[in-house]
Write an enzyme that holds these catalytic residues in place. Sequence first.
Site, PDB file in Angstrom:
ATOM      1  N   GLU A   1      -7.230  14.894 -67.254  1.00 10.23           N
ATOM      2  CA  GLU A   1      -5.869  14.897 -66.126  1.00 10.23           C
ATOM      3  C   GLU A   1      -6.329  15.198 -64.651  1.00 10.23           C
ATOM      4  OE1 GLU A   1      -3.372  17.377 -68.160  1.00 10.23           O
ATOM      5  OE2 GLU A   1      -3.417  15.461 -69.497  1.00 10.23           O
TER       6      GLU A   1
ATOM      7  N   ARG B   1      -7.055   5.552 -75.321  1.00 13.78           N
ATOM      8  CA  ARG B   1      -7.409   6.994 -74.756  1.00 13.78           C
ATOM      9  C   ARG B   1      -7.621   7.674 -75.761  1.00 13.78           C
ATOM     10  NH1 ARG B   1      -2.417  11.221 -72.424  1.00 13.78           N
ATOM     11  NH2 ARG B   1      -3.439  13.627 -73.719  1.00 13.78           N
TER      12      ARG B   1
ATOM     13  N   ASP C   1      -2.751  14.817 -78.362  1.00 10.86           N
ATOM     14  CA  ASP C   1      -1.825  15.646 -77.322  1.00 10.86           C
ATOM     15  C   ASP C   1      -0.856  16.113 -77.219  1.00 10.86           C
ATOM     16  OD1 ASP C   1      -1.863  17.303 -75.176  1.00 10.86           O
ATOM     17  OD2 ASP C   1      -0.535  16.002 -73.500  1.00 10.86           O
TER      18      ASP C   1
ATOM     19  N   GLU D   1       5.324  22.468 -76.939  1.00  5.95           N
ATOM     20  CA  GLU D   1       5.122  21.935 -75.748  1.00  5.95           C
ATOM     21  C   GLU D   1       6.339  19.999 -76.632  1.00  5.95           C
ATOM     22  OE1 GLU D   1       2.194  20.565 -73.812  1.00  5.95           O
ATOM     23  OE2 GLU D   1       2.442  19.103 -73.343  1.00  5.95           O
TER      24      GLU D   1
HETATM   25  C1  GCU Z   1      -0.946  18.620 -71.851  1.00  4.43           C
HETATM   26  C2  GCU Z   1       0.180  19.318 -70.874  1.00  4.43           C
HETATM   27  C3  GCU Z   1      -0.291  19.719 -69.906  1.00  4.43           C
HETATM   28  C4  GCU Z   1      -2.180  20.660 -70.783  1.00  4.43           C
HETATM   29  C5  GCU Z   1      -2.796  19.094 -70.815  1.00  4.43           C
HETATM   30  C6  GCU Z   1      -4.061  20.301 -71.165  1.00  4.43           C
HETATM   31  O1  GCU Z   1      -0.632  16.972 -71.452  1.00  4.43           O
HETATM   32  O2  GCU Z   1       0.715  18.705 -71.138  1.00  4.43           O
HETATM   33  O3  GCU Z   1       0.409  20.547 -69.503  1.00  4.43           O
HETATM   34  O4  GCU Z   1      -2.752  21.221 -68.959  1.00  4.43           O
HETATM   35  O5  GCU Z   1      -1.881  19.029 -72.108  1.00  4.43           O
HETATM   36  O6  GCU Z   1      -3.459  20.494 -72.481  1.00  4.43           O
HETATM   37  O7  GCU Z   1      -5.336  20.295 -70.731  1.00  4.43           O
END
Ligand code: GCU
Length: 856
Positions: free
Chosen positions: A307, A358, A387, A415
């Site tokens: 990410e 993914r 996720d 979340e």
């Molecule tokens: C999810 C989450 C993020 C977090 C990521 C992770 O995508 O929304 O906030 O940073 O997971 O686990 O690294």
Amino acid sequence: MLIPLLLLACSGLTTAENGLAGWLRYAPIPGAAHHHGSLPSHVVALNDSTISPVYTAGQELERGIRSIFGKSCNVHYGHFPHGHLPGFSSVVVGTLEAYSDAYGDLTDVPELIEGGFWLSTKGQHVQILGQNERGTLYGAFEYLSMLAQGNTTEVAYAANPDAPIRWTNEWDNMDGSIERGFAGESIFFADGGIVGNLTRAAEYARLLASIRINAVVVNNVNANATLLSPQNLDGLARIADVFRPYGVQVGISLYFSSPASAVPGRASLTTFDPLDDTVKSWWGNVTRDIYQRIPDFAGYLVKANSEGQPGPLTYNRTLAEGAALFSKPLQPYGGIVMFRAFVYDYQTLNESDWTADRANAAVDYFRPLDGEFDNNVVIQIKYGPIDFQVREPASPLFADIPNSNTAIELQITQEYLGQQCHLLYWAPLWKEILDTDLRADNKASYVKDIVSGQRFNKPLGGYAGVSNVGMNDTWLGSHLSMSNLYAFGRLAWNPSQDVVDILQDWTRLTFTLDTSVIDTITQMSMESWPAYENYSGNLGIQTLTDILYTHYGPNPQSQDGNSWGQWTRADGFSIGMDRTVSNGTGFAGQYPDEVAQMYEDIATTPDNLLLWFHHVNYTHVLKSGVSVIQDFYDQHYAGAQTAQTFVTAWNSLKGKIDDERWTDQLFRQVYQAGHSIVWRDAITNFYHNLSGIPDEAGRVGNYPSRIEAESMTLDGYKLYEVSPFEAASNYTAIVTSSNTTAGTASTALDYDSGTYDIAVNYYDMDGGASHYVLSISDEVVGEWTSNFKPHIGNQTAPRVLGHAQSSYVDGHSAIRITFSDVTIVKGDTLKIVGTPDGNEPAPLDYVSVLKPGMID
Ligand code: GCU
């Protein structure tokens, strides 16, 4: 001096039910006095160092026995008396070694491993003996948990952990905010440094020790390099100091390119290449500096090349080379690297490529590297391949890297699952994943046995739980969410435990021994995951939330058409990800053969994962005999219906638990009941619109009790086309024409005279607190302010919805308020006056005039 102290003690009592004590309330039990004779009168803690968990155990036992039974015990610290056991009844608490030194060897204690303990309540001396100091404290909490649940039976047993790693991860930022945290500010950080007052950190360590968590990674996986400044490391050492008496170690998340970042007090390099010698020594220095301050430092957590985060791939190095950058300097100190498998490319994934996926990424990256990680590296794997979704299969990676240590990453914070504003007991979901048999080499290969290290004979492994507690008294943002933190610790210690047993222990400790309360909370909690799955995304399609924004309310369209790869591939005729080897992304083939074959074939794929593995027509008939689209409709209605019953269930507990917590949870259940209808309608309308297939039961698009705001007579209000369209009934809402002047929406009520509930659906947006007044023929029924603190009844207590806020009129901000028992005479005029505030134009969606028991 005496009076203020007494006052303090009293006020402590009256505020004790705010949730802060969690499950460690040590509430007095009925008939406590009857037990006095059989309870020990002394506590002998075989350690007199105040930083020892054994010392803490002594204090805790005294406090617990006094509070639960009203009985004072004398506590002796150190070996007392030496050579032979005291002549009075006592709890002797210490390490097995200290006990043997003082009183001679015990022959009946089975083998204990790191953190294990022996508990015997037989005879004059209760024995609580740990393999080490931390284990001793665990034993003390076990004994107190029994007592607090009214269990004074004689027991004698040893308990050992299933896995050595039982950590929480906290996604706290240096500025004090918490990523995906729904309970206020950080208990660790503020303004770029570590907070001065670490009282809450110590209280958290106490809670964690009682569920046998042995380390906390205190900062966000999206880490900030400035944590590594000497000044912040000093602060970290202060956290370690308050954790130490509880046997909880500190760990931190690292930002991979820290050497090339500006870190006060450290040299800045021009590279962060893991094979560069200057980079290696940079990390060596950091590690040395940490251990100088924190000799029992647990280790590092690393999110790399994920990410947008930098990582070894930035320099064409492997992930194993990246992990070695940290494992090598940690080795001499016994530290661990938790290296996250959550590595994927979120920028170039293209949905028009039928084979792109993914979900494939983790295995694609890590399988070729199996065997290349150092012994002190643990690959931390999210439970599912995507996720933290409401339904995912277990990640195949658990079975695919037998030569690596692994840990499972679970989310305690909700979340994607209602952000603590919807009730959700996670443990049944975790248990399903842990009990999944991945059949590596055609042999039993349960996920729980892989992460414990047993299946592949690995020395390390275990559990990481993303907790994200905050300064809120409830720790997680709602009282009932704390069952998740409790269950996480319990399952990490022993994943074979029953999730209902865990829940009921928690309920007894948190609320009461009253069985009617236990039954009610059990029923609500056990129905909570199925209900949420049913109204947020069933058949394995995942949580159909807004993945591009808050991850909270409904927005199915946001899943597709972008490179995040949480696709549904829904079109006018069909839906689902084809993850077969024969025709799809090949993901099913990442599992060992037996499991791969099961998921490859639509006939053997369970319905609840159908759309996870297969792309089918909406008319495809499920094993239940119902079509996919009809099941969507049916389950979304069923889920929302269950959420309504939670209100009734919780209402039945009035007077059976303290008012403060009862009221707070009622507020949440009422909110959830309303928002579950928002979810239900959004998802069913979205797919109804897309597929054009009507609901056989005629519910979707047909809301007999509703009066759409846009069909009322409007003055100072105008129509507003909501985006996404499905977040408004009839796709349209109204907003005030100006952002300063009130608007009025009115209509004549064409209902038989009688008593009704009136529900108003509106939107509570970030950036304003609009005011609304609802009246019937000029008599005010109610008024409220739209500020994330919806009222129930005539309550005024400030209770806040902690979910991520939205600045838009959408599925996150959509909310309902209900007024009960309103008398209506046919022809009455219903009027709502909405006064805008800030950026919030007093948005309104519809009004439902409901006969008792109706849901619409
Ligand atoms: C999810 C989450 C993020 C977090 C990521 C992770 O995508 O929304 O906030 O940073 O997971 O686990 O690294």
